[in-house]
Design a protein around this motif. Structure first.
Motif, PDB file in Angstrom:
ATOM      1  N   THR A  42      84.129  37.523 -20.404  1.00  0.00           N
ATOM      2  CA  THR A  42      84.713  38.960 -20.268  1.00  0.00           C
ATOM      3  C   THR A  42      85.583  39.357 -21.736  1.00  0.00           C
ATOM      4  O   THR A  42      86.531  38.412 -21.758  1.00  0.00           O
ATOM      5  N   SER A  43      85.494  40.563 -22.020  1.00  0.00           N
ATOM      6  CA  SER A  43      86.405  40.731 -22.999  1.00  0.00           C
ATOM      7  C   SER A  43      87.017  42.105 -22.625  1.00  0.00           C
ATOM      8  O   SER A  43      86.776  43.027 -21.890  1.00  0.00           O
ATOM      9  N   VAL A  44      88.348  42.233 -23.347  1.00  0.00           N
ATOM     10  CA  VAL A  44      89.022  43.386 -23.159  1.00  0.00           C
ATOM     11  C   VAL A  44      89.534  43.796 -24.909  1.00  0.00           C
ATOM     12  O   VAL A  44      89.850  43.244 -25.503  1.00  0.00           O
ATOM     13  N   THR A  45      89.235  44.965 -25.067  1.00  0.00           N
ATOM     14  CA  THR A  45      89.342  45.503 -26.263  1.00  0.00           C
ATOM     15  C   THR A  45      90.792  46.166 -26.694  1.00  0.00           C
ATOM     16  O   THR A  45      91.407  46.391 -25.656  1.00  0.00           O
ATOM     17  N   SER A  46      90.949  46.353 -27.903  1.00  0.00           N
ATOM     18  CA  SER A  46      92.217  46.886 -28.499  1.00  0.00           C
ATOM     19  C   SER A  46      92.572  48.362 -27.769  1.00  0.00           C
ATOM     20  O   SER A  46      93.274  48.804 -27.379  1.00  0.00           O
ATOM     21  N   GLU A  47      91.084  49.146 -27.665  1.00  0.00           N
ATOM     22  CA  GLU A  47      91.301  50.498 -26.940  1.00  0.00           C
ATOM     23  C   GLU A  47      91.855  50.554 -25.559  1.00  0.00           C
ATOM     24  O   GLU A  47      92.484  51.232 -24.987  1.00  0.00           O
ATOM     25  N   ALA A  48      91.108  49.280 -24.550  1.00  0.00           N
ATOM     26  CA  ALA A  48      91.685  49.215 -23.406  1.00  0.00           C
ATOM     27  C   ALA A  48      93.101  49.052 -23.284  1.00  0.00           C
ATOM     28  O   ALA A  48      93.650  49.310 -22.209  1.00  0.00           O
ATOM     29  N   ILE A  49      93.437  48.036 -24.089  1.00  0.00           N
ATOM     30  CA  ILE A  49      95.093  47.828 -24.256  1.00  0.00           C
ATOM     31  C   ILE A  49      96.057  49.151 -24.343  1.00  0.00           C
ATOM     32  O   ILE A  49      96.888  49.102 -23.546  1.00  0.00           O
ATOM     33  N   ARG A  50      95.391  49.910 -25.340  1.00  0.00           N
ATOM     34  CA  ARG A  50      96.297  51.050 -25.580  1.00  0.00           C
ATOM     35  C   ARG A  50      96.138  51.978 -24.315  1.00  0.00           C
ATOM     36  O   ARG A  50      97.254  52.565 -23.999  1.00  0.00           O
ATOM     37  N   ALA A  51      95.021  52.156 -23.758  1.00  0.00           N
ATOM     38  CA  ALA A  51      94.831  52.823 -22.505  1.00  0.00           C
ATOM     39  C   ALA A  51      95.732  52.354 -21.461  1.00  0.00           C
ATOM     40  O   ALA A  51      96.530  53.128 -20.670  1.00  0.00           O
ATOM     41  N   GLN A  52      95.979  50.985 -21.195  1.00  0.00           N
ATOM     42  CA  GLN A  52      96.795  50.551 -20.064  1.00  0.00           C
ATOM     43  C   GLN A  52      98.281  50.782 -20.674  1.00  0.00           C
ATOM     44  O   GLN A  52      99.230  50.339 -19.511  1.00  0.00           O
ATOM     45  N   ALA A  53      98.785  50.964 -21.884  1.00  0.00           N
ATOM     46  CA  ALA A  53     100.239  51.208 -22.029  1.00  0.00           C
ATOM     47  C   ALA A  53     100.951  49.798 -22.013  1.00  0.00           C
ATOM     48  O   ALA A  53     102.009  49.766 -21.611  1.00  0.00           O
ATOM     49  N   ALA A  54      99.977  48.848 -22.376  1.00  0.00           N
ATOM     50  CA  ALA A  54     100.655  47.397 -22.034  1.00  0.00           C
ATOM     51  C   ALA A  54     101.834  46.981 -23.077  1.00  0.00           C
ATOM     52  O   ALA A  54     101.585  47.241 -24.154  1.00  0.00           O
ATOM     53  N   VAL A  55     102.923  46.665 -22.556  1.00  0.00           N
ATOM     54  CA  VAL A  55     103.912  46.334 -23.502  1.00  0.00           C
ATOM     55  C   VAL A  55     103.891  44.763 -23.548  1.00  0.00           C
ATOM     56  O   VAL A  55     104.240  44.067 -24.622  1.00  0.00           O
ATOM     57  N   ASN A  56     103.307  43.910 -22.659  1.00  0.00           N
ATOM     58  CA  ASN A  56     103.109  42.404 -23.051  1.00  0.00           C
ATOM     59  C   ASN A  56     101.963  41.877 -22.562  1.00  0.00           C
ATOM     60  O   ASN A  56     100.952  42.887 -21.898  1.00  0.00           O
ATOM     61  N   ILE A  57     101.618  40.714 -23.007  1.00  0.00           N
ATOM     62  CA  ILE A  57     100.313  40.169 -22.558  1.00  0.00           C
ATOM     63  C   ILE A  57      99.948  40.098 -21.108  1.00  0.00           C
ATOM     64  O   ILE A  57      98.898  40.307 -20.748  1.00  0.00           O
ATOM     65  N   GLU A  58     100.949  39.749 -20.352  1.00  0.00           N
ATOM     66  CA  GLU A  58     100.799  39.455 -18.804  1.00  0.00           C
ATOM     67  C   GLU A  58     100.195  40.867 -18.201  1.00  0.00           C
ATOM     68  O   GLU A  58      99.159  40.730 -17.298  1.00  0.00           O
ATOM     69  N   GLU A  59     100.369  41.978 -18.628  1.00  0.00           N
ATOM     70  CA  GLU A  59     100.017  43.317 -18.242  1.00  0.00           C
ATOM     71  C   GLU A  59      98.519  43.277 -18.544  1.00  0.00           C
ATOM     72  O   GLU A  59      97.736  44.029 -17.855  1.00  0.00           O
ATOM     73  N   VAL A  60      98.204  42.871 -19.752  1.00  0.00           N
ATOM     74  CA  VAL A  60      96.789  42.765 -20.010  1.00  0.00           C
ATOM     75  C   VAL A  60      95.700  41.905 -19.247  1.00  0.00           C
ATOM     76  O   VAL A  60      94.737  42.117 -18.546  1.00  0.00           O
ATOM     77  N   LEU A  61      96.504  40.632 -18.886  1.00  0.00           N
ATOM     78  CA  LEU A  61      95.536  39.765 -18.313  1.00  0.00           C
ATOM     79  C   LEU A  61      95.510  39.823 -16.927  1.00  0.00           C
ATOM     80  O   LEU A  61      94.659  39.726 -16.079  1.00  0.00           O
ATOM     81  N   ASN A  62      96.656  40.529 -16.191  1.00  0.00           N
ATOM     82  CA  ASN A  62      96.514  40.475 -14.828  1.00  0.00           C
ATOM     83  C   ASN A  62      95.442  41.454 -14.274  1.00  0.00           C
ATOM     84  O   ASN A  62      95.142  41.622 -13.073  1.00  0.00           O
ATOM     85  N   ARG A  63      94.954  42.464 -15.139  1.00  0.00           N
ATOM     86  CA  ARG A  63      93.849  43.260 -14.520  1.00  0.00           C
ATOM     87  C   ARG A  63      92.396  42.483 -14.558  1.00  0.00           C
ATOM     88  O   ARG A  63      91.583  43.204 -14.205  1.00  0.00           O
ATOM     89  N   ILE A  64      92.399  41.372 -15.219  1.00  0.00           N
ATOM     90  CA  ILE A  64      91.029  40.857 -15.293  1.00  0.00           C
ATOM     91  C   ILE A  64      90.805  39.922 -14.194  1.00  0.00           C
ATOM     92  O   ILE A  64      91.613  39.045 -13.837  1.00  0.00           O
ATOM     93  N   PRO A  65      89.792  40.032 -13.209  1.00  0.00           N
ATOM     94  CA  PRO A  65      89.528  39.660 -12.181  1.00  0.00           C
ATOM     95  C   PRO A  65      89.513  38.115 -12.120  1.00  0.00           C
ATOM     96  O   PRO A  65      89.866  37.253 -11.069  1.00  0.00           O
ATOM     97  N   GLN A  66      89.202  37.424 -13.209  1.00  0.00           N
ATOM     98  CA  GLN A  66      89.106  35.862 -13.184  1.00  0.00           C
ATOM     99  C   GLN A  66      90.239  35.193 -13.480  1.00  0.00           C
ATOM    100  O   GLN A  66      90.360  34.043 -13.382  1.00  0.00           O
ATOM    101  N   ILE A  67      91.349  36.150 -13.723  1.00  0.00           N
ATOM    102  CA  ILE A  67      92.626  35.530 -14.090  1.00  0.00           C
ATOM    103  C   ILE A  67      93.682  35.788 -12.881  1.00  0.00           C
ATOM    104  O   ILE A  67      93.629  36.809 -12.306  1.00  0.00           O
TER     105      ILE A  67
END
Length: 986
Positions: A42-67
Motif C-alpha cells: 500500500t502506498s501513500v503519495t505526496s499529493e495525498a499527504i497534502r490533501a490530508q493537511a498532515a502536520v506529522n507522520i502519525e496523521e498520515v499513517l493512521n489512515r492506512i487500514p493495515q496500520i
C-alpha cells in the motif's frame, strides 16, 4: 491524487523514485525497473499527504487500514516519540525504513523526525520481510521514500486548528453534579498547529553533483481536557450498568486537612469555602477535578533539518550521503500541588500549634489542648495551588541519523552498494515535585513584627522559606512564589541514549547478460548478495534528584549481529499463451546475534502467474524471525532474584496452616496434602520420594526464590502467507483492483511472564512448557542463597519466549482513473481491510482467542472487522483546480463482556446492558487545491467535516489508556480540523 495503490507492478513506484542507482523498491534489494511485487504493498503519495493537511507522520499513517492507529499527540502519558504498529502485532515487530535503510534502533525510533513536505511516497509492505531486511520485520515494513533529487527552492506551509461545537451531553450532566466547569454550548477554535518547511537543492558539474537541504519547524498548542465537553471529567462506572460518577481528587484548592493525632485523628476536612476559618468535612461536593488540565492535545515544538548529497564520479562510483537531525520538546501538564506526605514515606507533616495562619477553631481541631502553644502536631496536607502554572513532565528528544556510501556498476550487468547508517536518539525526561522538608518548613510559621515568617528563616536553617497558608481556600499568599520555593532545584532528569551502527553491502547482478535465463522468458535471472553488521546500544543514566525520587539504576546495554543473505528473481515464462508472466522470487538470510549462542535463518518464497496481462495471481510465504531487542536481551540475560515469603508455597510441598494456642501463644504448623499431583510434581523434576515432604516448605525467614534472567531469549518466529489476485481489465481502462488474503502466525513470542504464570500453568496441566521453569536443588527445594548466583533452587520468571499470536484477514485495494476530456479527470482510490483473526493463544492451557471487533479485557488493540478509506478527486484539465473528498469508515466494536466468548472473559453475569457497543463511524474529509501559477499553489481542507463527536466510554483508561472518555487513538477525538496550506517554488 493517488492515496493508495494495489501495486501489482512496482514500475510506477520506480518511475517516481527516478532511475539509476538510487532506485528504491520496497521489499527487495534487487532494483529492477520492471520488478513485479508478489506481496501486497500500500502506498501513500505526496499529493495525498497534502490533501490530508498532515502536520506529522502519525496523521498520515493512521489512515492506512493495515496500520494500528496510534495518536501520541493525544496521549497524556506519551514520551513524545512516534513508532509504528502494523497488523496490531506491536511496535517492536514493524521495521521502519527511510529509502530502504533503517531509521534507527527499535527502542529509539521517532518517525516524526521525517518531514512530511519531503516525502515522495510511503510504502507499506505487510507480512514478514526479515529475509530481505533482517530482524524486526515480522509484521512488515514501512518505507519512507524521500525526494532526494530536489532542485530549486520551495517554501511549504500548513496551519490547522480544531473547530468543534461543544454540545451539552452526558459528561456535562454528570460533571455538573460536582460543580465542575463545562465548556458545553461553546464553539471551540483551538489547538493550532503549524508546519513550515524550507527546501533548497541544486545540481552542479553537468548534473553529476547534487545537493539539497531542508529545515522544518512544527509547533502544536495545548488543548486541555477542560476544553471539550466529552472530557469535562473522567467518567467512572464502578458497578456494571450502575450510576455514573466523575473521578474526584482530594487535592482541592480549598485545602485538604487531616489531623494525625488527638480526637480528630484520621478525619478528613477541607477549609470552609466561605473563608471563615473553619474546617468542614470533606465530601465529593468539595473535591477537585483531577484531570481538567491534562493534555488532550500535547503542547510540542519540533525542529527537523537535514540534507541529501550525491556525486557521480563515473558509472562505477557514485558517492552518496544524507543526514537527518531533530530536536523535539513536548510536555504533559499536571496540577501544581503540595503532595500528600504518603508520596514521600510514612512520616506526616507537622505544624506549630501557634501558627498565626490557623484560626482558633482550626488549631483546636488539629492540636486539641495544645492549640496556641509552640508545640507541633502531625497532620496531612493536600493542596492544589491556584493561579500558578501547572507542573510539567518534560520530554526533550534529540536525534541524528546519517547514512552514506558508495554505489555503482563494476561489470556488465553487475552493480554494488556499500554503505551504512549511524543513528542516535537521546531522550531526557525531566520531572519534579515539592520537597518534603520545604513543605514542612513552610507549615511552621511565626509572627515576627507582624510579618508572617517561617521559623526556619528565623533560626537560619532555611532562609528562603515562604509561609504556606494551607488553612485558607485559594490561598491569599503569593502562590507562585511559594510554589517556586517548594519545587526549585527539585527537578530530576533521566536520560536514555539509543545508538545504531549499521553497515550494509549489497552486490546484485542481472545474469541474463550472460545468457542465464529461462528459454521462455525475456528477462534473465537476477540475483543479489548481501552482508550486514548491526550494533544496538542503549545507555541510560539519571541525576541524583531523579534517583532519590524514582529509584532505578544506570545501565549500558549492547548487542550486535552479523548477517548474510541472498535474493533471487527468476522469470520463467513471459508473454506466452496462458502465461503473460510466470515468475519465482526467493530470499534466504543467516543471522548470528551476540545475545544468543545459536545461528538462525529466515527465508521467503514468492510466485506470480499472469495468464493474461489483465489478471495476476500472486502468493508468498515468509519465515520471519525477530531477535529480542537490546532491552529484552538484557532482561533475559541479566540475573536478579526475589523472595516470595508469604505469597507462595511450593505446589509439591504440603500445604501449611498455622494454629496459635490461645493459652500459651505457641504457634504450630499443621500440614496438609500438596496442591499438585505426583505426576505434576514429577514434571517439575521432583523425585517421587520427596513428594509432600515438609522439607519443601519454604522457610518463613528465607522464602522461595524467583530468578529472573540468566537465560538466552530466543528469536520469535512468524510464518506469513499471502495469496491474492490483481485485476487490470483492458476493457475498463484506468482500473486496477486487488484482493489479498494474509495469514500471520507468530510462535514463541517474546514477552514477560512472572513465576506465578508458570507455577499456575504447571499446577493446572503438568505441561513441560510450564513445569520446566521449576529449577530444583538436589534435595528438591526451591529456595537458595542468591548472593552466590545459584544454578538451582528457584522458579524462573521474567522475559521469556512463551506462546502464539495471530493476525489474519483480507486486504482490498483499487484505483480508477476516468478521463473527462476537456472537462478534466476523476480519480478514485480505495483501500480496505477485513480482519478475520487478531489474537492468539497465551499458553497451552488457555483457549485461543480472537479480538476482532471487540474491546476491553485482553483486547486492547481496538480492531474493527472492517475499515476502509475511499477518496475521489476531480482535477481540471489545466490542473488549476482539484477537489478531493475522502470517506473513512470504521466498523463497530463490542465490549468483550457481551462477546459470548469465554475465551475473551465473557460470563453471563458480566454481560452489560449499557456502554457495551460502539457503532460504526464514518468520517468525511474535503480538500480543495488551487495551482495559481506554476510557482504557487494554495489549498484548504476540512477533516471530519461533519464534526462528529467521538464515542463515550466510562472507565476509558481501562480500554485505551486515556482519561478523556473515548478512544483517542482510534477516533477523531477533538472534532473538526480546518487547514490552510501553500507551496511556493522558485
Amino acid at each position: 491524487m493517488s492515496e493508495t495503490t494495489a501495486n501489482a507492478d512496482a514500475s510506477d513506484a520506480v518511475s517516481e523514485a527516478g532511475t539509476g542507482a538510487g532506485i528504491v523498491v520496497t521489499g527487495s534489494r534487487i532494483n529492477r525497473p520492471n520488478v513485479t511485487a508478489a506481496a501486497p504493498i500500500t502506498s501513500v503519495t505526496s499529493e495525498a499527504i497534502r490533501a490530508q493537511a498532515a502536520v506529522n507522520i502519525e496523521e498520515v499513517l493512521n489512515r492506512i487500514p493495515q496500520i494500528a492507529p496510534d495518536s501520541q499527540q493525544n496521549y497524556q502519558d506519551s514520551d513524545g516519540r512516534q513508532r509504528i504498529k502494523l497488523r496490531n502485532l506491536g511496535f517492536e515487530r514493524t521495521l521502519t525504513l527511510v529509502d530502504g535503510k533503517r531509521l534507527g534502533t527499535m527502542n529509539g525510533i521517532d518517525a516524526n523526525m521525517i518531514p512530511t513536505a519531503l516525502i515522495q511516497r510511503v510504502d507499506v509492505l505487510t507480512g514478514g520481510a526479515s529475509a530481505v531486511y533482517g530482524s524486526d520485520a515480522v509484521a512488515g515494513v514501512v518505507n519512507f521514500i524521500m525526494n532526494d533529487d530536489f532542485e530549486g527552492i520551495q517554501i511549504n506551509g500548513n496551519y490547522n486548528l480544531y473547530a468543534h461545537n461543544n454540545k451539552a451531553g452526558l459528561i456535562s450532566d454528570v460533571a455538573g453534579q460536582y460543580g465542575f466547569g463545562s465548556p458545553a454550548r461553546n464553539f471551540a477554535t483551538d489547538g493550532g498547529r503549524v508546519d513550515l518547511s524550507l527546501t533548497a537543492g541544486t545540481k552542479l558539474f553537468d548534473d553529476r553533483f547534487h545537493i539539497s537541504g531542508y529545515v522544518n519547524y512544527r509547533k502544536a498548542a495545548l488543548v486541555p481536557y477542560s476544553a471539550r465537553e466529552t472530557s469535562g471529567c473522567q467518567l467512572v462506572e464502578t458497578v456494571k450498568d450502575g450510576p455514573l460518577t466523575c473521578s474526584t481528587s482530594t487535592y482541592t484548592p480549598y485545602g485538604y486537612i487531616s489531623p494525625r493525632s488527638g480526637a480528630s485523628n484520621g478525619n478528613a476536612y477541607v477549609n470552609n469555602p466561605n473563608g471563615n476559618g473553619t474546617l468542614v468535612p470533606f465530601t465529593d461536593a468539595l473535591a477537585a477535578n483531577p484531570y481538567d488540565g491534562y493534555s488532550f492535545q500535547r503542547e510540542a515544538e519540533r525542529w527537523n533539518a537535514g540534507g541529501f548529497a550525491s556525486f557521480k564520479i563515473s558509472d562505477a562510483a557514485e558517492v552518496y550521503a544524507n543526514a537527518m537531525w531533530f530536536r523535539d520538546r513536548s510536555s504533559n501538564p499536571y496540577p501544581a500541588r503540595a503532595l500528600s506526605y504518603t508520596a514521600y514515606g510514612e512520616s506526616p507533616y507537622v505544624v506549630n500549634c501557634n501558627n498565626p495562619l490557623m484560626s482558633q477553631s482550626q488549631a483546636q481541631t488539629i492540636c486539641g489542648d495544645l492549640a496556641g502553644t509552640a508545640a507541633t502536631a502531625p497532620l496531612e496536607v493536600r493542596y492544589r495551588f491556584a493561579n500558578v502554572p501547572d507542573i510539567e513532565d518534560v520530554y526533550l528528544n534529540k536525534g541524528l541519523r546519517i547514512t552514506g556510501g558508495l554505489r555503482g556498476s563494476f561489470a556488465e550487468g553487475w552493480s554494488y552498494d556499500v554503505g551504512g547508517v549511524y543513528a542516535r536518539n537521546r531522550q531526557a525526561t525531566t520531572w519534579g515535585e515539592p520537597d518534603f522538608d520545604r513543605v514542612n518548613n513552610s507549615l511552621n510559621v511565626v509572627n515576627v513584627n507582624r510579618t508572617l515568617t517561617c521559623a526556619s528563616v528565623v533560626n537560619g536553617t532555611d532562609p528562603n522559606c515562604r509561609p504556606f497558608d494551607a488553612f485558607s481556600p485559594r490561598s491569599t499568599i503569593n502562590d507562585s512564589a511559594l510554589y517556586d520555593y517548594l519545587v526549585e532545584g527539585n527537578f530530576g532528569t533521566s536520560t536514555t541514549i539509543n545508538t545504531l551502527y549499521n553497515g550494509i553491502a549489497t552486490v546484485q547482478g542481472d545474469l541474463g547478460t550472460y545468457g542465464i535465463k529461462s528459454p521462455w522468458a525475456e528477462q534473465g535471472v537476477a540475483i543479489a548478495f548481501g552482508a550486514e553488521y548491526r550494533e544496538d546500544k542503549l545507555k541510560s543514566f539519571a541525576d541524583e534528584i531523579w534517583r532519590e525520587q524514582n529509584g532505578g539504576s544506570d545501565a549500558a546495554l549492547s548487542q550486535h549481529v552479523w548477517e548474510g543473505n541472498v535474493e533471487l528473481q527468476v522469470p520463467i515464462i513471459e508473454r506466452k499463451k496462458f502465461a503473460h508472466l510466470l515468475q519465482f522470487n526467493g530470499a534466504y538470510r543467516l543471522s548470528k546475534y551476540s545475545s544468543n549462542p545459536d545461528t538462525f535463518s529466515t527465508w521467503k518464497a514468492e510466485a506470480l502467474w499472469a495468464p493474461v496481462a489483465d489478471i495476476t495471481f500472486r502468493g508468498s510465504i515468509n519465515r520471519a524471525q525477530r531477535a529480542p531487542t537490546v532491552v529484552e536481551a538484557f532482561q533475559g540475560s541479566n540475573i536478579s532474584y526475589d523472595r516470595i515469603t508469604t505469597a507462595y508455597n511450593d505446589i509439591c510441598a504440603p500445604t501449611v496452616t498455622y494454629v496459635t494456642d490461645p493459652r500459651t501463644g505457641v504457634r504450630t504448623a499443621v500440614y496438609g496434602s500438596p496442591t499438585a499431583s505426583r505426576e505434576v510434581c514429577a514434571a517439575t523434576g521432583l523425585a517421587d520420594n520427596l513428594y509432600g515432604s515438609t522439607s519443601l516448605v519454604c522457610p518463613d525467614e528465607v522464602g522461595c526464590t524467583v530468578r529472573r534472567g540468566g537465560f538466552a531469549v530466543d528469536p520469535e518466529t512468524a510464518y506469513t502467507k499471502t495469496f491474492g489476485v490483481v485485476l487490470r481489465p483492458r476493457f475498463v481502462p484506468g482500473l486496477t483492483f486487488s484482493v489479498d488474503r494474509f495469514l500471520i502466525d507468530l510462535n514463541d513470542s517474546i514477552g514477560y511472564n512472572d513465576y506465578d504464570y508458570f507455577s499456575n500453568g504447571c499446577l493446572a496441566t503438568g505441561d513441560e512448557f510450564f513445569c520446566r521453569m521449576f529449577v530444583r536443588n538436589a534435595d528438591g527445594t526451591l529456595y537458595s542463597a542468591p548472593g552466590g548466583n545459584p544454578s538451582t533452587g528457584f522458579i524462573r520468571g521474567g522475559t521469556t519466549n512463551y506462546y502464539k499470536s495471530k493476525s489474519h484477514g483480507w486486504d482490498f485495494q483499487g484505483q480508477y482513473a476516468l478521463s473527462l476530456g476537456s472537462a478534466g479527470r476523476l480519480d478514485f482510490d480505495f483501500a480496505g481491510s477485513l480482519t478475520t483473526y487478531a489474537g492468539g493463544q497465551d499458553s497451552p492451557i488457555l483457549a485461543k482467542y480472537n479480538c476482532t471487533g471487540y474491546y476491553g479485557g485482553g483486547c486492547s488493540q481496538l480492531i474493527p472487522k472492517w475499515t476502509h478509506s475511499l477518496r475521489g478527486t476531480y482535477t481540471t484539465a489545466d490542473r488549476f483546480f482539484s477537489a478531493s473528498v475522502n470517506w473513512r469508515h470504521l466498523g463497530p466494536l463490542t465490549n468483550v463482556s457481551n462477546s459470548g466468548d469465554p475465551a475473551l472473559g465473557y460470563t453471563q453475569a458480566g454481560e452489560r446492558e449499557t456502554f457495551y457497543r460502539i457503532g460504526a463511524y464514518d468520517y468525511f474529509d474535503l480538500a480543495l487545491s488551487f495551482r495559481v501559477t506554476e510557482a504557487f499553489s494554495f489549498r484548504v481542507s476540512a477533516n471530519n467535516i461533519l464534526d462528529k463527536t467521538p464515542p463515550i466510554l466510562p472507565n476509558s483508561y481501562n480500554y485505551g489508556l486515556s482519561r478523556s472518555n473515548t478512544l483517542s487513538a482510534r477516533y477523531d477525538s477533538l472534532g473538526r480540523i480546518l487547514a490552510v496550506g501553500a507551496t511556493l517554488n522558485f
